[in-house]
Design an enzyme around this catalytic site. Sequence first.
Site, PDB file in Angstrom:
ATOM      1  CE1 TYR A  52      28.714  33.457  37.292  1.00  0.00           C
ATOM      2  CE2 TYR A  52      27.299  32.875  35.452  1.00  0.00           C
ATOM      3  CZ  TYR A  52      28.757  32.876  35.993  1.00  0.00           C
ATOM      4  OH  TYR A  52      29.800  32.746  35.221  1.00  0.00           O
ATOM      5  CE  LYS A  53      31.509  35.857  37.798  1.00  0.00           C
ATOM      6  NZ  LYS A  53      32.227  35.816  36.800  1.00  0.00           N
ATOM      7  NE  ARG A  90      37.542  37.032  43.253  1.00  0.00           N
ATOM      8  CZ  ARG A  90      36.619  36.670  42.264  1.00  0.00           C
ATOM      9  NH1 ARG A  90      37.110  37.482  40.953  1.00  0.00           N
ATOM     10  NH2 ARG A  90      35.686  35.619  42.240  1.00  0.00           N
ATOM     11  CG  ASP A 131      34.464  38.831  30.254  1.00  0.00           C
ATOM     12  OD1 ASP A 131      33.464  39.239  31.090  1.00  0.00           O
ATOM     13  OD2 ASP A 131      34.950  37.663  30.034  1.00  0.00           O
ATOM     14  CG  PHE A 135      37.571  34.328  33.574  1.00  0.00           C
ATOM     15  CD1 PHE A 135      37.518  34.190  35.260  1.00  0.00           C
ATOM     16  CD2 PHE A 135      36.523  33.065  33.046  1.00  0.00           C
ATOM     17  CE1 PHE A 135      36.694  33.211  35.798  1.00  0.00           C
ATOM     18  CE2 PHE A 135      35.792  32.205  34.003  1.00  0.00           C
ATOM     19  CZ  PHE A 135      35.967  32.241  35.236  1.00  0.00           C
TER      20      PHE A 135
HETATM   21  C1  LIG Z   1      32.700  34.547  35.847  1.00  0.00           C
HETATM   22  C2  LIG Z   1      33.299  34.859  34.715  1.00  0.00           C
HETATM   23  C3  LIG Z   1      32.989  34.064  33.296  1.00  0.00           C
HETATM   24  C4  LIG Z   1      32.217  33.092  33.347  1.00  0.00           C
HETATM   25  O1  LIG Z   1      31.744  32.456  32.231  1.00  0.00           O
HETATM   26  P1  LIG Z   1      30.587  31.518  32.212  1.00  0.00           P
HETATM   27  O2  LIG Z   1      30.331  31.189  30.825  1.00  0.00           O
HETATM   28  O3  LIG Z   1      29.472  32.327  32.683  1.00  0.00           O
HETATM   29  O4  LIG Z   1      30.881  30.280  32.988  1.00  0.00           O
HETATM   30  C5  LIG Z   1      33.669  34.383  32.081  1.00  0.00           C
HETATM   31  N1  LIG Z   1      34.513  35.563  32.128  1.00  0.00           N
HETATM   32  C6  LIG Z   1      34.932  36.344  33.407  1.00  0.00           C
HETATM   33  C7  LIG Z   1      35.688  37.691  33.282  1.00  0.00           C
HETATM   34  C8  LIG Z   1      34.293  36.025  34.314  1.00  0.00           C
HETATM   35  O5  LIG Z   1      34.521  36.699  35.605  1.00  0.00           O
END
Ligand SMILES: *Cc1c(COP(=O)(O)O)cnc(C)c1O
Length: 428
Positions: A238-239, A388, A213, A132
């Site tokens: 939040y997911k 997705r 992560d 990400f």
């Molecule tokens: C959703 C997501 C994030 C989001 O980071 P935030 O700091 O919450 O905005 C980071 N890494 C991954 C792999 C994600 O899926």
Amino acid sequence: MLSYSFEPTLEFARKLDREDKLWHFRHEFYLKPGSIYMDGNSLGLLSKRAEKTLLESLDDWKELGIDGWTQGRHPWFYLSERLGEMMAPLVGASPEEVIVTGSTTVNLHQLVATFYKPEGTRTKILADELTFPSDIYALQSQLRIRGYDPDTHLIRVKSRDGRFLEEDDIIAAMADDIALIILPTVLYRSGQILDMKRLTEEAHARGIFIGFDACHSIGAIPHSFSEWEVDFAFWCNYKYLNGGPGCVAGLYVNRKHFGKLPGLAGWFGSRKDKQFDMEHTFTPAETAGAYQIGTPHVLSLAPLIGSLEIFAEAGIENIRQKSLQITQYLMYLIEHELKDFGFTIGNPRDDACRGGHVSLEHDEAARICKSLKENGVIPDFRAPNIIRLAPIALYTSYEEVWKVVQILKKIMKEKQYEKFTNEREVVA
Ligand SMILES: *Cc1c(COP(=O)(O)O)cnc(C)c1O
């Protein structure tokens, strides 16, 4: 491995719903009539229990003012620790190893600031090219702060096919000059699960710290972070955990690291009994609580109380079992109904390697997503070509999955997507 046998009929979908052990949880969520939500891996839906605990905290503020910190129904002063305790079973850790704090990216900064200790020729950070973007930006900036050039010091393991990573390639990249490894538990596009146990063993055999992560696995798959001796991990809530937009995030630090001074210190990382002594000497908590920085966003913590109660009742093993079956079912229907329309399933088929979503590849993906929305299905688009689809164990029905595939079939047959442009929207 489980084996599945499915039939393509609506009656069969309804039979699977009748057999669903988690069925009753569906009624705890705000589902919009006429809409099928397949995007719970980006933003999980609101549950009535999460709403209730949020409103209770709001009411405690109204009634108690400052005393809400210690006398509210969910005393705010201890809420990050209490939520860490509730979340610990989801990551396979002891309660003191988990804290709910910060955001995903802030927690990554905190953990890298703590665990990245360049020494001699061991100065590089290992990540991967499919991860990400926010994680990469954080790592690049952490290297810059320490005076290293990210172009030479951030090593990204390559993917052989643009979808998956090979554990062998990652292990081969664990060279003598690597000081720290950061990898995803589940890849956000292809849904591949990495073998965290094996990667942790291999990293430790070479004297390298490793952190994960877990944004795309928390609340979807079980973990055994303590048992695997993973050094640290971080994730958003939040997911799959349905904590609400911008919900406070989580982190885990293995107990063998307790007592380390956190890289980014702040008074909320203090031992609770010392925090209000107001001394200028920092006494960090002897738990993962030490990694907190400042005052938590209480109203963005509160929904998690209700949401995590649901996870405790449902059980992460049951959630995983349904998730595997319902994603298998979705793939079965895609292959049965959509074989003439140019789709490729871009996620692992093997249960042991597949996270919580199905990654459907198509050249016209952006506009197929727009067409799905027009037809009442909420998908998620990832550029350049991925749709997705995440059937969520707690609230998606098999009948909904069946309908989504029927709608997709109609869109493709009638070329309904042609009336849209093949470009992504601002928030995809
Ligand atoms: C959703 C997501 C994030 C989001 O980071 P935030 O700091 O919450 O905005 C980071 N890494 C991954 C792999 C994600 O899926």
